[in-house]
Design an enzyme around this catalytic site. Structure first.
Site, PDB file in Angstrom:
ATOM      1  N   LYS A 166       0.815  -1.397   0.082  1.00 10.39           N
ATOM      2  CA  LYS A 166       0.421  -0.322   0.130  1.00 10.39           C
ATOM      3  C   LYS A 166       0.615   1.295   0.075  1.00 10.39           C
ATOM      4  O   LYS A 166       1.368   1.846   1.141  1.00 10.39           O
ATOM      5  CB  LYS A 166      -0.762  -0.255   1.065  1.00 10.39           C
ATOM      6  CG  LYS A 166      -2.070   0.946   0.812  1.00 10.39           C
ATOM      7  CD  LYS A 166      -3.096   1.720   2.256  1.00 10.39           C
ATOM      8  CE  LYS A 166      -2.087   2.883   3.129  1.00 10.39           C
ATOM      9  NZ  LYS A 166      -2.337   3.916   1.863  1.00 10.39           N
ATOM     10  N   GLY A 197       6.747   5.015   8.056  1.00  8.02           N
ATOM     11  CA  GLY A 197       5.498   6.066   7.881  1.00  8.02           C
ATOM     12  C   GLY A 197       5.998   7.141   9.203  1.00  8.02           C
ATOM     13  O   GLY A 197       7.254   6.592   9.870  1.00  8.02           O
ATOM     14  N   THR A 206       1.473   6.684  13.132  1.00  7.19           N
ATOM     15  CA  THR A 206       1.643   5.887  12.994  1.00  7.19           C
ATOM     16  C   THR A 206       1.973   4.302  13.038  1.00  7.19           C
ATOM     17  O   THR A 206       0.892   3.448  13.264  1.00  7.19           O
ATOM     18  CB  THR A 206       1.219   6.192  11.589  1.00  7.19           C
ATOM     19  OG1 THR A 206       0.762   7.491  11.031  1.00  7.19           O
ATOM     20  CG2 THR A 206       0.446   5.075  10.978  1.00  7.19           C
ATOM     21  N   GLU A 253       9.490   1.339  10.398  1.00  4.53           N
ATOM     22  CA  GLU A 253      10.737   2.587  10.040  1.00  4.53           C
ATOM     23  C   GLU A 253      10.189   3.899  11.011  1.00  4.53           C
ATOM     24  O   GLU A 253       9.317   4.377   9.065  1.00  4.53           O
ATOM     25  CB  GLU A 253      11.662   2.559   9.245  1.00  4.53           C
ATOM     26  CG  GLU A 253      12.183   1.647   8.540  1.00  4.53           C
ATOM     27  CD  GLU A 253      13.628   1.160   9.047  1.00  4.53           C
ATOM     28  OE1 GLU A 253      13.883   2.414   9.516  1.00  4.53           O
ATOM     29  OE2 GLU A 253      13.737   0.150   9.405  1.00  4.53           O
ATOM     30  N   CYS A 266      13.384  11.853   6.073  1.00  7.76           N
ATOM     31  CA  CYS A 266      13.352  11.371   7.305  1.00  7.76           C
ATOM     32  C   CYS A 266      14.766  11.350   7.552  1.00  7.76           C
ATOM     33  O   CYS A 266      15.013  12.007   9.041  1.00  7.76           O
ATOM     34  CB  CYS A 266      12.881   9.446   7.561  1.00  7.76           C
ATOM     35  SG  CYS A 266      14.048   8.533   6.268  1.00  7.76           S
ATOM     36  N   GLU A 308       9.291  16.824  14.969  1.00  8.26           N
ATOM     37  CA  GLU A 308       9.631  16.963  13.497  1.00  8.26           C
ATOM     38  C   GLU A 308       8.325  17.459  12.723  1.00  8.26           C
ATOM     39  O   GLU A 308       7.980  17.250  13.121  1.00  8.26           O
ATOM     40  CB  GLU A 308       9.299  14.842  13.186  1.00  8.26           C
ATOM     41  CG  GLU A 308       9.910  14.613  11.966  1.00  8.26           C
ATOM     42  CD  GLU A 308       9.405  13.794  10.977  1.00  8.26           C
ATOM     43  OE1 GLU A 308       8.431  13.033  11.084  1.00  8.26           O
ATOM     44  OE2 GLU A 308      10.165  13.071  10.388  1.00  8.26           O
TER      45      GLU A 308
HETATM   46  P1  NAD Z   1       2.226   8.675   7.266  1.00  6.41           P
HETATM   47  O1  NAD Z   1       2.642   7.185   8.795  1.00  6.41           O
HETATM   48  O2  NAD Z   1       0.806   9.472   7.477  1.00  6.41           O
HETATM   49  O3  NAD Z   1       1.671   7.142   6.067  1.00  6.41           O
HETATM   50  C1  NAD Z   1       2.401   6.422   5.841  1.00  6.41           C
HETATM   51  C2  NAD Z   1       1.796   5.457   5.437  1.00  6.41           C
HETATM   52  O4  NAD Z   1       0.699   4.436   6.212  1.00  6.41           O
HETATM   53  C3  NAD Z   1       0.841   5.452   3.925  1.00  6.41           C
HETATM   54  O5  NAD Z   1       0.542   4.556   3.035  1.00  6.41           O
HETATM   55  C4  NAD Z   1      -0.496   6.115   5.575  1.00  6.41           C
HETATM   56  O6  NAD Z   1      -2.070   5.865   3.999  1.00  6.41           O
HETATM   57  C5  NAD Z   1      -0.547   4.537   5.889  1.00  6.41           C
HETATM   58  N1  NAD Z   1      -1.049   4.623   6.984  1.00  6.41           N
HETATM   59  C6  NAD Z   1      -1.619   5.386   8.133  1.00  6.41           C
HETATM   60  N2  NAD Z   1      -2.320   5.496   9.326  1.00  6.41           N
HETATM   61  C7  NAD Z   1      -2.476   3.974   8.704  1.00  6.41           C
HETATM   62  C8  NAD Z   1      -2.741   3.017   9.415  1.00  6.41           C
HETATM   63  N3  NAD Z   1      -3.585   3.353  10.207  1.00  6.41           N
HETATM   64  N4  NAD Z   1      -2.447   1.572   9.370  1.00  6.41           N
HETATM   65  C9  NAD Z   1      -1.906   1.457   7.981  1.00  6.41           C
HETATM   66  N5  NAD Z   1      -1.259   1.966   7.549  1.00  6.41           N
HETATM   67  C10 NAD Z   1      -1.381   2.983   7.294  1.00  6.41           C
HETATM   68  O7  NAD Z   1       3.306   9.097   7.219  1.00  6.41           O
HETATM   69  P2  NAD Z   1       3.713   9.905   5.956  1.00  6.41           P
HETATM   70  O8  NAD Z   1       2.759  11.386   6.054  1.00  6.41           O
HETATM   71  O9  NAD Z   1       3.253   8.843   4.428  1.00  6.41           O
HETATM   72  O10 NAD Z   1       5.091  10.133   5.687  1.00  6.41           O
HETATM   73  C11 NAD Z   1       6.035  11.372   6.464  1.00  6.41           C
HETATM   74  C12 NAD Z   1       6.862  10.357   7.962  1.00  6.41           C
HETATM   75  O11 NAD Z   1       6.937   9.491   7.407  1.00  6.41           O
HETATM   76  C13 NAD Z   1       7.571  11.114   8.623  1.00  6.41           C
HETATM   77  O12 NAD Z   1       7.176  10.777   9.726  1.00  6.41           O
HETATM   78  C14 NAD Z   1       9.012  10.208   8.451  1.00  6.41           C
HETATM   79  O13 NAD Z   1       9.778  10.921   8.957  1.00  6.41           O
HETATM   80  C15 NAD Z   1       8.788   9.555   7.923  1.00  6.41           C
HETATM   81  N6  NAD Z   1       9.658   8.484   7.170  1.00  6.41           N
HETATM   82  C16 NAD Z   1      10.412   7.854   7.578  1.00  6.41           C
HETATM   83  C17 NAD Z   1      11.083   7.026   6.556  1.00  6.41           C
HETATM   84  C18 NAD Z   1      12.131   5.572   7.530  1.00  6.41           C
HETATM   85  O14 NAD Z   1      12.696   5.762   6.840  1.00  6.41           O
HETATM   86  N7  NAD Z   1      12.260   5.673   8.839  1.00  6.41           N
HETATM   87  C19 NAD Z   1      11.110   6.928   5.727  1.00  6.41           C
HETATM   88  C20 NAD Z   1      10.793   7.695   4.782  1.00  6.41           C
HETATM   89  C21 NAD Z   1       9.873   8.462   6.106  1.00  6.41           C
END
Ligand code: NAD
Length: 484
Positions: free
Chosen positions: A176, A229, A233, A251, A285, A387
């Site tokens: 997804k 993400g 979440t 992650e 990130c 963040e």
């Molecule tokens: P997000 O957590 O809002 O969403 C990430 C993904 O999770 C999306 O596909 C979203 O639809 C899905 N999602 C949301 N709620 C969910 C649930 N309850 N169950 C299952 N899936 C769900 O994050 P974002 O805004 O898309 O991304 C930004 C964040 O990602 C920042 O905090 C960034 O630091 C982090 N990030 C971390 C890394 C890493 O490697 N540590 C890499 C890239 C981004």
């Protein structure tokens, strides 16, 4: 008016509409306009994807490793052939400069497939000759169906970072992508199909986290969830999957420190810190958002850093001269601006940037912000701790190494850290003391796919990359043989 493109689900080798018939708008951040629609899937779509994946699993598991690896190489070839279209699609979806997508995102997606295609052929499990008549060996089998959920900031790169090892290890995947950036994952599905990946081995279910993501995490057939993400979440996913005893890799977010010591190569530190702060509009990130500079070089660093940041060109992501594109969404754009207002209220001074700008022409309605540098913030205020995930960096002055380490570690996060020094002694000592999953010394974002990737504290649990990923996507069984 031409009809909008629709990104459909990819289930059982076919592109199919969501069962509920609902779609979400997909915006182009650079224009602020809707340019496509994406399937707003629900539990029923996830059920169909899981059924397809379960049906495909026995044959994929039993497919000889060389054949699986060859298929992944073919997928990599196809991504490479379509690099231009994919870079364009990635830039349209995310607002990032197309030059960045062409140079980093898409080549790294190719590298992910190539690395795991090769890696799985060298992946060995352990054997322990216990005594003359007892042998223990570890049988590593694919898990079955796994869920791979990724964010919007590096859409194809992070999606393939999960999917490639999962497939290489013999699993079937329900992927997804973020609902904000569905384009390249959908194109990847098409390329996988053209490459000959059997139906049901890779399934893509689009939609929101609540309606599509969570049903993937909780479906009984899904044995493991690899998630990248936000930290909030990640906590939610951990809470719904823990009672189901699923394997989990998280992650999550970061608030990464950069330590600039007084003996560093200042020119290299400056050039790289501009990149590590603002690449991809600060929406990586691994970006360093808290820059600690030794008192002896603070004023020189600050003057030169601000001068360079002011030269970054904010503009149309399609323009090759653009350094900074648009932020991902109107709400994220507003959130980043609210942090700038908060920074002022918390005692910070904005040294440059933070202005809303409208590039002329097609991007006049886009979500652009000039890159901002702040100083004077206390360490424990919200702007220093939370963040922001945008083009905002704060400078802090420090006097000695231990103080810098202690302040660098003083957030709930621990993803990455960057250290600039010419002293081997200081480098080793400080790298060991920093609470981070990755420490870069005199560089940033240099990757070796064999190394473990991931964070500590609220930046996540589990590791991706190399053997770690192949271990995650397989289940070890110890076989103890006694022979007479
Ligand atoms: P997000 O957590 O809002 O969403 C990430 C993904 O999770 C999306 O596909 C979203 O639809 C899905 N999602 C949301 N709620 C969910 C649930 N309850 N169950 C299952 N899936 C769900 O994050 P974002 O805004 O898309 O991304 C930004 C964040 O990602 C920042 O905090 C960034 O630091 C982090 N990030 C971390 C890394 C890493 O490697 N540590 C890499 C890239 C981004």
């Amino acid at each position: 008016m031409s009809e909008r493109e629709r990104f459909l689900n990819f289930i059982g080798g076919r592109f199919i509409p969501p069962q509920g018939g609902d779609y979400l708008p997909v915006y182009e951040p650079a224009t602020g306009q809707v340019y496509a629609e994406v399937a707003a899937s629900s539990r029923d779509d996830v059920l169909a994807a899981c059924a397809a994946a379960e049906a495909a699993f026995p044959a994929w598991r039993d497919c000889p490793i060389e054949q699986r690896a060859a298929l992944l190489q073919t997928i990599a070839d196809k991504i490479e052939t379509h690099l231009e279209d994919l870079a364009y699609a990635e830039s349209q979806d995310t607002g990032k400069p197309v030059t960045l997508a062409r140079r980093v995102d898409i080549p790294r997606a190719v590298a992910n497939f190539r690395f795991f295609a090769a890696g799985v052929q060298h992946f060995a499990s352990e054997c322990h000759p216990t005594s003359a008549d007892v042998l223990n060996y570890t049988l590593r089998s694919p898990l079955g169906v796994v869920g791979c959920i990724s964010p919007w900031n590096l859409p194809l790169y992070l999606f393939t970072w999960k999917i490639a090892p999962a497939l290489a290890a013999g699993n079937c995947v329900i992927g997804k992508p973020s609902e904000l950036t569905p384009a390249t994952a959908t194109r990847l599905a098409q390329l996988c199909w053209e490459a000959g990946l059997p139906p049901g081995v890779l399934n893509i279910v689009h939609g929101t986290g609540t309606d599509a993501g969570e049903p993937i995490c909780t479906h009984p057939a899904v044995r493991a969830v690899s998630f990248t993400g936000g930290t909030k979440t990640g906590a939610r996913i951990a809470s719904v999957t823990a009672p189901l005893f699923k394997k989990l890799s998280l992650e999550l977010g970061g608030k990464n420190p950069v330590l600039i010591l007084d003996d560093c190569d200042l020119e290299m530190a400056l050039a790289t810190t501009v990149r590590s702060a603002f690449a991809n509009q600060g929406e990586i990130c691994l970006c360093g958002s808290r820059v600690f500079v030794h008192d002896r070089i603070y004023d020189r660093f600050k003057a030169e850093f601000v001068a360079r940041v002011q030269k970054l060109v904010v503009g149309d992501p399609r323009d090759a001269r653009t350094d900074q594109g648009a932020l991902i969404s109107e709400s994220h754009w507003a959130k980043v601006q609210s942090y700038l207002a908060l920074a002022r209220a918390e005692g910070g001074t904005i040294l440059c940037g933070g202005e809303v700008v409208s590039p002329p022409g097609r991007c006049a309605g886009g979500w652009f912000l000039t890159p901002a540098v702040i100083e004077g913030l206390p360490d424990h205020c919200r702007t220093s701790q939370e963040e922001i995930f945008g083009p905002v960096v704060a400078l802090y002055r420090f006097h000695h190494d231990d103080e810098a380490v202690q302040r660098a570690n003083a957030t709930p996060y621990g993803l990455a850290a960057v250290l600039w020094t010419r002293s081997l002694d200081r480098a080793h000592r400080i790298a060991a003391q920093l609470q981070a999953g990755i420490v870069w010394v005199n560089c940033w974002m240099v990757r070796d796919l064999r190394t473990p990737f991931g964070g500590v504290k609220q930046s996540g649990v589990g590791r991706e990359g190399g053997w770690e990923a192949l271990r995650f996507f397989t289940e070890p069984k110890n076989v103890c043989l006694q022979f007479s």
